[in-house]
Design a protein around this motif. Structure first.
Motif, PDB file in Angstrom:
ATOM      1  N   GLY A 227      25.463  51.330 198.311  1.00 44.48           N
ATOM      2  CA  GLY A 227      25.725  49.492 198.680  1.00 44.48           C
ATOM      3  C   GLY A 227      26.548  49.152 199.818  1.00 44.48           C
ATOM      4  N   PRO A 228      25.862  47.636 200.127  1.00 43.55           N
ATOM      5  CA  PRO A 228      26.346  46.686 201.083  1.00 43.55           C
ATOM      6  C   PRO A 228      27.881  45.752 200.433  1.00 43.55           C
ATOM      7  CG  PRO A 228      24.892  45.914 200.173  1.00 43.55           C
ATOM      8  CD  PRO A 228      24.517  46.953 199.283  1.00 43.55           C
ATOM      9  N   ARG A 229      28.003  46.534 199.621  1.00 44.71           N
ATOM     10  CA  ARG A 229      29.108  45.926 198.843  1.00 44.71           C
ATOM     11  C   ARG A 229      30.103  46.464 198.378  1.00 44.71           C
ATOM     12  NH1 ARG A 229      24.667  41.886 197.046  1.00 44.71           N
ATOM     13  NH2 ARG A 229      25.072  40.128 198.814  1.00 44.71           N
ATOM     14  N   HIS A 230      31.039  46.190 198.668  1.00 44.51           N
ATOM     15  CA  HIS A 230      32.642  47.554 197.895  1.00 44.51           C
ATOM     16  C   HIS A 230      33.407  46.304 197.484  1.00 44.51           C
ATOM     17  CE1 HIS A 230      34.883  51.515 197.517  1.00 44.51           C
ATOM     18  NE2 HIS A 230      35.414  50.940 198.104  1.00 44.51           N
ATOM     19  N   ILE A 231      34.552  47.046 196.270  1.00 45.89           N
ATOM     20  CA  ILE A 231      35.169  46.107 195.793  1.00 45.89           C
ATOM     21  C   ILE A 231      36.725  47.737 196.229  1.00 45.89           C
ATOM     22  CG2 ILE A 231      36.453  45.570 193.230  1.00 45.89           C
ATOM     23  CD1 ILE A 231      34.005  45.089 193.004  1.00 45.89           C
TER      24      ILE A 231
END
Length: 181
Positions: A167-171
């Motif tokens: 996905g486009p968001r990553h922690i």
């Protein structure tokens, strides 16, 4: 007056038959057409309809009206709509084996063509390095086979490893370590 009589009657009021009836019907149709033309304000000779002029017979040479091969029609439609760039880009994928050669095509795969940049995935890091070294020769072969300007740059990727990042968001962090027990 000739316009006051019924279409199936002669001048003297007798019933018409055969060719006389056909002539009377034709004359009535001509009068109605002339009246319509006059009402619409179109110039023309009374009793003669203006029709589209046909061109003469086709000669021995090729003509637009002759049956056309499907490929020629498709090429003309593509050029009229501006699709030639997209179609030539598709030829890179379709002709990949013949463009780069069998040995290179066996170990590589074209992934994407965007803004004249072709993204190619190699089977191993050694093949990725080899592709980077042969980049100019491959660009030349592609321009000779498909056309100049379709591919201007090649971006080479190594083998794809599985990634935990989705996905486009990553922690940022070490990832899901607690799932291994």
């Amino acid at each position: 007056m000739p316009g006051d009589k019924a279409p199936g009657q002669g001048i003297d009021g007798s019933e018409l038959a055969g060719p006389d009836l056909a002539r009377a019907a034709l004359q009535s149709a001509r009068e109605q057409s002339a009246a319509k033309r006059k009402a619409l304000g179109k110039p023309g000779k009374p009793g003669k309809l203006r029709t589209r002029r046909r061109r003469g017979w086709t000669g021995a040479g090729p003509d637009d009206r002759d049956p056309q091969p499907l490929g020629r029609l498709a090429a003309r439609i593509a050029s009229e709509h501006g699709w030639t760039e997209h179609l030539s880009g598709g030829q890179v994928f379709a002709k990949w084996d013949s463009l780069v050669g069998g040995e290179i095509a066996e170990h590589t795969k074209p992934l994407q063509l965007k803004d004249c940049e072709l993204t190619v995935q190699a089977q191993s890091t050694a093949w990725a390095t080899q592709l980077r070294l042969l980049q100019r020769q491959i660009l030349k072969r592609i321009s000779d086979g498909v056309g100049p300007g379709v591919v201007k740059r090649i971006k080479v990727q190594g083998p794809a490893a599985p990634s935990w990042r989705h996905g486009p968001r990553h922690i940022s962090g070490r990832g899901p370590r607690d799932t291994y027990g």
